[in-house]
Design a protein around this motif. Structure first.
Motif: not given
Length: 141
Positions: A124-128
């Motif tokens: 999924g989307p990264s933490e950033l």
């Protein structure tokens, strides 16, 4: 003294040496068979079946039909052919052992080399990406 002997025998080095000697003896029969049964026939094929063991000199000056006949007669024999064959067999065995050790070292080094794994890409989307989304949402309010 018995305790010292027990300690000596119980050390790993003695057991490793014993295992090495036993495996070495078994390995010797394999190499001897490889050289005698598989390699020497090819060499005999290329050399026309030359057998150096028949080269000898009876030092008593008499002539014998074969080395065995001279030895059976008790004649002092200079068996140069046996020596030549021993040297040739040694060189063949040494080369075969070299090839076997080289193959084992190659296998060992390939087994010890760690396989580099590619880092897994996040699903999924990264933490950033999430933090940027939160920041943009807070700015929009």
């Amino acid at each position: 003294m018995i305790q010292e002997f027990r300690d000596f025998i119980a050390k790993g080095n003695v057991m490793d040496m014993a295992v090495g000697i036993i495996v070495g003896a078994a390995f010797t029969t394999i190499v001897t068979s490889l050289v005698g049964d598989l390699i020497n026939p090819f060499i005999a094929l290329f050399t026309g079946g030359i057998d150096f063991t028949g080269w000898f000199y009876a030092m008593n000056g008499e002539t014998y039909a074969s080395l065995t006949a001279a030895q059976d007669a008790g004649a002092p024999v200079f068996a140069i052919g046996n020596f030549i064959m021993a040297v040739i067999n040694f060189l063949i065995v040494a080369f075969v052992v070299f090839l076997l050790v080289k193959a084992v070292n190659r296998i060992k080094s390939s087994a010890q080399t760690p396989v580099e794994k590619k880092p897994e890409e996040p699903s999924g989307p990264s933490e950033l990406d999430i933090l940027i989304e939160i920041r943009d949402t807070l700015k929009a309010r």
